[in-house]
Design a protein around this motif. Structure first.
Motif, PDB file in Angstrom:
ATOM      1  N   SER A 163       0.850  -1.195   0.000  1.00  0.00           N
ATOM      2  CA  SER A 163       0.000   0.000   0.000  1.00  0.00           C
ATOM      3  C   SER A 163       0.886   1.245   0.000  1.00  0.00           C
ATOM      4  O   SER A 163       2.110   1.148   0.157  1.00  0.00           O
ATOM      5  N   PRO A 164       0.292   2.419  -0.160  1.00  0.00           N
ATOM      6  CA  PRO A 164       1.074   3.655  -0.014  1.00  0.00           C
ATOM      7  C   PRO A 164       1.801   3.718   1.330  1.00  0.00           C
ATOM      8  O   PRO A 164       2.902   4.258   1.422  1.00  0.00           O
ATOM      9  N   TRP A 165       1.188   3.142   2.370  1.00  0.00           N
ATOM     10  CA  TRP A 165       1.837   3.094   3.680  1.00  0.00           C
ATOM     11  C   TRP A 165       3.169   2.347   3.583  1.00  0.00           C
ATOM     12  O   TRP A 165       4.201   2.809   4.091  1.00  0.00           O
ATOM     13  N   ARG A 167       4.924   1.956   0.957  1.00  0.00           N
ATOM     14  CA  ARG A 167       5.844   2.737   0.130  1.00  0.00           C
ATOM     15  C   ARG A 167       6.621   3.733   0.991  1.00  0.00           C
ATOM     16  O   ARG A 167       7.826   3.915   0.814  1.00  0.00           O
ATOM     17  N   VAL A 168       5.928   4.353   1.945  1.00  0.00           N
ATOM     18  CA  VAL A 168       6.621   5.301   2.828  1.00  0.00           C
ATOM     19  C   VAL A 168       7.648   4.543   3.676  1.00  0.00           C
ATOM     20  O   VAL A 168       8.780   4.996   3.845  1.00  0.00           O
ATOM     21  N   LYS A 170       9.342   1.908   2.943  1.00  0.00           N
ATOM     22  CA  LYS A 170      10.531   1.595   2.135  1.00  0.00           C
ATOM     23  C   LYS A 170      11.387   2.836   1.912  1.00  0.00           C
ATOM     24  O   LYS A 170      12.608   2.739   1.844  1.00  0.00           O
ATOM     25  N   SER A 171      10.750   4.003   1.798  1.00  0.00           N
ATOM     26  CA  SER A 171      11.544   5.220   1.621  1.00  0.00           C
ATOM     27  C   SER A 171      12.294   5.560   2.909  1.00  0.00           C
ATOM     28  O   SER A 171      13.430   6.006   2.868  1.00  0.00           O
ATOM     29  N   GLU A 174      15.434   3.461   3.201  1.00  0.00           N
ATOM     30  CA  GLU A 174      16.596   3.838   2.404  1.00  0.00           C
ATOM     31  C   GLU A 174      17.212   5.177   2.796  1.00  0.00           C
ATOM     32  O   GLU A 174      18.431   5.305   2.873  1.00  0.00           O
ATOM     33  N   ASP A 175      16.388   6.179   3.025  1.00  0.00           N
ATOM     34  CA  ASP A 175      16.938   7.515   3.238  1.00  0.00           C
ATOM     35  C   ASP A 175      15.859   8.395   3.858  1.00  0.00           C
ATOM     36  O   ASP A 175      15.008   8.930   3.160  1.00  0.00           O
ATOM     37  N   PRO A 179      11.619  11.145   2.530  1.00  0.00           N
ATOM     38  CA  PRO A 179      10.225  11.286   2.976  1.00  0.00           C
ATOM     39  C   PRO A 179      10.009  12.547   3.810  1.00  0.00           C
ATOM     40  O   PRO A 179       8.958  13.185   3.693  1.00  0.00           O
ATOM     41  N   TYR A 189       5.848   6.909  11.198  1.00  0.00           N
ATOM     42  CA  TYR A 189       5.869   5.655  10.431  1.00  0.00           C
ATOM     43  C   TYR A 189       6.756   4.608  11.099  1.00  0.00           C
ATOM     44  O   TYR A 189       6.421   3.429  11.158  1.00  0.00           O
ATOM     45  N   GLU A 300      16.811  -4.258  -3.922  1.00  0.00           N
ATOM     46  CA  GLU A 300      16.161  -3.612  -2.784  1.00  0.00           C
ATOM     47  C   GLU A 300      16.880  -3.884  -1.461  1.00  0.00           C
ATOM     48  O   GLU A 300      16.398  -3.515  -0.405  1.00  0.00           O
ATOM     49  N   LEU A 301      18.014  -4.564  -1.536  1.00  0.00           N
ATOM     50  CA  LEU A 301      18.731  -4.938  -0.329  1.00  0.00           C
ATOM     51  C   LEU A 301      19.063  -3.698   0.504  1.00  0.00           C
ATOM     52  O   LEU A 301      19.687  -2.762   0.011  1.00  0.00           O
ATOM     53  N   ALA A 302      18.648  -3.739   1.785  1.00  0.00           N
ATOM     54  CA  ALA A 302      18.709  -2.534   2.601  1.00  0.00           C
ATOM     55  C   ALA A 302      20.137  -2.021   2.808  1.00  0.00           C
ATOM     56  O   ALA A 302      20.371  -0.832   2.827  1.00  0.00           O
TER      57      ALA A 302
ATOM     58  N   LYS B  91      16.618   2.157  -4.260  1.00  0.00           N
ATOM     59  CA  LYS B  91      16.085   0.794  -4.159  1.00  0.00           C
ATOM     60  C   LYS B  91      14.590   0.741  -4.448  1.00  0.00           C
ATOM     61  O   LYS B  91      13.933  -0.252  -4.150  1.00  0.00           O
ATOM     62  N   LEU B 100       5.452   8.087  -4.188  1.00  0.00           N
ATOM     63  CA  LEU B 100       5.641   8.318  -2.759  1.00  0.00           C
ATOM     64  C   LEU B 100       5.203   9.730  -2.349  1.00  0.00           C
ATOM     65  O   LEU B 100       4.657   9.947  -1.274  1.00  0.00           O
ATOM     66  N   GLY B 107      -4.118   5.993   1.500  1.00  0.00           N
ATOM     67  CA  GLY B 107      -3.458   4.716   1.778  1.00  0.00           C
ATOM     68  C   GLY B 107      -2.239   4.820   2.659  1.00  0.00           C
ATOM     69  O   GLY B 107      -1.590   3.825   2.957  1.00  0.00           O
TER      70      GLY B 107
END
Lengths: 305, 252
Positions: A163-165, A167-168, A170-171, A174-175, A179, A189, A300-302, B91, B100, B107
Motif C-alpha cells: 500500500s502507499p503506507w 511505500r513510505v 521503504k523510503s 533507504e533515506d 520522505p 511511520y 532492494e537490499l537494505a 532501491k 511516494l 493509503g
C-alpha cells in the motif's frame, strides 16, 4: 508402513508447528527490519510479553481468545513505549535499547515471582479446543489453527507493504531525508512499524504458549531474537514469503540434524553446537553467493551500496 | 505578494557563522537565484528555510511563520527542496519514487488500507497517472520501471525534480540543479523551470553556473561569508563591482 506413518507424521507436525510460530515471529521482524530498516535486537522481548500476558490473562479467568488478543495488544503497546524515546535518535540506539530491554525483561520475569512465578514458569492455562478434540488429533488441529493465523498475518502484511503506507516505509528504510522533505512524518511511520512488528511477535508468543503449555524465562533467551534474524536473512530480507520459507528451512535443519546424530561422535551438548556451526556455515555461503536471501530482491537490499 | 520572507536568519556552527543575519524576500511566481562562493552559507540557508536545520530569525512562508516547524510540516505547507547530491531512492523504481510524494494519501493510513481499500486503490491509480504525466514532462517516462539506482547522474536530478513537483509545491528550493549536467540537459532544465514558473510556481535556486542562473532568474541574491552582499536583477548583479571581486571575477 502404518507404524512408519505413525512415527513420521507427528514428527513432521511438530516441525511444522514450531515453524509456523517462528514464521509469525520473524514476519514481525521483517516488517521492522526488512521494510523499515529498524534494527531490533530485542525482538524476543515481545515474544515473551505476548506469551506471559496470554497465559496470565487466561489464568486470571479471561477467555482464551481474548487472552491471545490481550497478549498481542500488550506487546504492541510495549513496542510503542520503547519506540517513543528511541526512534527519534539514530538507528543504532534502537538496537542498543532493544537488546537491553529484552534482557531486563527476562530478569524481571525471572525475579518477580509474585507476578510470573519466576523460574518455576507458568502452566495450567487453557489449550485451544481442549475438550472438543480427541488427544490423538490434537497437534494436527493446533497446526491447522496456527497455519490459519499465519495466513491471516501474511496476507495482512502483504496488503500493508504494497500500500502507499508500505511505500513510505521503504523510503524511510533507504533515506529518511527524502520522505521528510516530501512531508511525511518519518517518526510516526517508524513507530507504527515497530508497534505492529512487536504486536505480531506478541501473537507468536501467544501461539508459543499455547503450543508448549508451559513457559518460563528460559524460553526467551536472546538467541531467539537471532533465530528470527537468521530466518529473515535466509528467506530474503523484505520478502514475507521468504520469511515463511526461511522459518521452515531453519527448523527442518534443526530437526534433521537429529537423524544424523547417531552417526556422529558427539554428545548432545556438542550436537547443539554442531547444529549452530552448520547453520552459520549455511548463512555464510548464502551471504557470499546470494546476499539478498532466497526470495529477496538484490536491487532492494537494505544495506547494499 | 511575497511567498517567502526571511528576516535576520542566523546559524553558527561553533565559532563559524554560516549564516549571519540574512534577510530576503521572494515574490510569488518569480525565480530567485542564490549565488556566492563555496562556503558562503547558501546550503545552510536552504536547510534553515526548509526546516532541516534550526537557527534564529523569522521565516514567513505564505503569510505564516515556519521557523519552528519540522521539515515534514514545512513540506506539507507546500515548500519542497532538492539536495545538492541527488537523493534518489535507489532501491525503489522511478515510478514508486514519484508515487511516494503526493500529500495526504488515503493509503498512508493503516486503517484506510483495511477499511477503505477501494478509495485507496482509485486514488493510487490517479497518482500513478499523474506520476506518468510528470515523467513525460521531464521526458524520462521510458524509465518508469527502472530502479532509480540504475539512473545516470543527470537522470537522478530530473527524477528528484519530478518527485518534488508531485507534492504540488508553491515554492521549490533547488540546490544546484545544473551542476554536473551536460549542456543539452542544462538547457532543458532551464526550459522546465521556465514552464513551471509560468504555471505559477516560485523558485529559489542555488547555482554556480552563472550563465544558466542569470538566464532563468528574475532576481539574484549574492551571499558571501554568511552575509547577503547584494540583491537585484541579473544585470544589476553582474555589474556590481563587489560581486565581481568576491565571486564572479573573470566570468563577469
Amino acid at each position: 508402513m502404518i507404524e512408519y506413518v505413525c512415527v513420521v507424521f507427528p514428527y513432521v507436525t511438530t516441525i511444522l508447528l514450531i515453524s509456523t510460530i517462528y514464521a509469525v515471529f520473524a514476519l514481525g521482524l521483517n516488517l521492522e527490519w526488512g521494510f523499515t530498516g529498524l534494527i531490533n535486537f530485542g525482538h524476543v522481548a515481545f515474544l515473551a510479553i505476548g506469551a506471559y500476558t496470554t497465559a496470565m490473562l487466561n489464568l486470571g479467568g479471561c477467555p482464551l481468545v481474548l487472552s491471545v488478543v490481550g497478549g498481542t495488544v500488550m506487546a504492541g503497546l510495549f513496542g510503542l513505549l520503547l519506540g517513543i524515546p528511541t526512534l527519534r535518535l539514530r538507528e543504532d540506539y534502537l538496537a542498543i535499547v532493544t537488546v537491553g530491554f529484552s534482557e531486563v525483561l527476562r530478569f524481571i520475569l525471572l525475579n518477580e515471582e509474585w507476578l510470573t512465578r519466576g523460574p518455576f514458569g507458568i502452566y495450567g492455562f487453557d489449550r485451544p479446543f481442549q475438550d472438543v478434540i480427541p488427544c490423538q488429533y490434537y497437534n494436527i488441529s493446533l497446526l491447522i489453527l496456527f497455519v490459519a493465523i499465519l495466513i491471516i498475518v501474511y496476507t495482512s502484511l502483504e496488503k500493508l507493504v504494497h500500500s502507499p503506507w508500505g511505500r513510505v516505509l521503504k523510503s524511510v528504510r533507504e533515506d529518511e531525508t527524502v520522505p521528510a522533505a516530501l512531508g511525511k512524518n518519518v517518526f510516526s511511520y517508524k513507530l507504527q512499524s515497530l508497534a505492529i512488528g512487536s504486536a505480531i511477535a506478541g501473537l507468536a508468543g501467544a501461539m508459543l504458549a499455547l503450543y508448549l503449555q508451559y513457559i518460563d524465562p528460559g524460553t526467551f533467551k536472546p538467541v531467539e531474537t537471532f533465530y528470527a534474524w537468521i530466518i529473515v536473512i535466509l528467506g530474503g530480507t523484505a520478502s514475507n514469503k521468504g520469511t515463511i520459507v526461511g522459518a521452515l528451512i531453519l527448523w527442518t535443519l534443526f530437526s534433521a540434524t537429529k537423524f544424523i546424530n547417531p552417526y556422529l561422535p558427539f554428545t548432545a551438548h556438542q550436537m547443539g553446537a554442531f547444529r549452530m556451526i552448520m547453520i552459520g556455515l549455511l548463512l555464510m555461503l548464502l551471504m557470499m553467493h546470494k546476499p539478498e536471501g532466497i526470495f529477496g530482491k538484490k536491487e532492494e537490499l537494505a544495506l547494499s551500496d | 505578494m511575497n511567498i517567502l520572507s526571511v528576516q535576520n536568519l542566523k546559524k553558527h556552527f561553533g565559532g563559524v557563522r554560516a549564516v549571519d543575519g540574512c534577510s530576503l524576500t521572494i515574490k510569488t511566481g518569480t525565480v530567485m537565484g542564490l549565488i556566492g562562493p563555496n562556503g558562503a552559507g547558501k546550503t545552510t540557508m536552504f536547510n534553515l528555510i526548509s526546516g532541516f536545520a534550526k537557527g534564529s530569525g523569522k521565516i514567513i512562508f505564505k503569510g505564516r511563520p515556519t521557523d519552528n516547524l519540522p521539515p515534514y510540516k514545512v513540506a506539507q505547507r507546500g515548500m519542497v527542496r532538492t539536495f545538492q547530491i541527488p537523493h534518489a531512492l535507489t532501491k525503489m523504481t522511478v515510478l514508486d519514487n514519484l508515487m511516494l510524494a503526493p500529500k495526504a494519501q488515503a493509503g498512508e493510513r493503516i486503517w484506510n488500507v483495511w477499511l477503505r481499500p477501494q478509495s485507496v486503490k482509485t486514488q493510487d491509480i490517479r497518482i500513478k497517472e499523474k506520476s506518468r504525466d510528470v515523467l513525460r514532462f521531464f521526458e524520462i517516462e521510458h524509465l518508469e520501471n527502472e530502479y532509480a539506482g540504475a539512473l545516470s547522474g543527470g537522470q537522478k536530478k530530473l527524477l528528484e525534480m519530478a518527485r518534488a513537483i508531485m507534492i504540488d509545491p508553491s515554492l521549490m528550493l533547488l540546490d544546484e540543479p545544473f551542476a554536473g549536467v551536460n549542456p543539452t540537459l542544462s538547457r532543458k532544465i532551464s526550459e522546465y523551470i521556465d514552464e513551471l514558473r509560468e504555471s505559477g510556481m516560485t523558485f529559489l535556486i542555488i547555482e554556480h553556473d552563472i550563465p544558466a542562473i542569470t538566464r532563468i532568474s528574475d532576481r539574484i541574491t549574492v551571499m558571501n561569508a554568511g552575509k547577503i552582499m547584494t540583491e537585484g536583477t541579473p544585470d544589476e548583479v553582474k555589474q556590481n563591482r563587489d560581486v565581481l571581486n568576491a565571486y564572479l571575477g573573470d566570468e563577469g
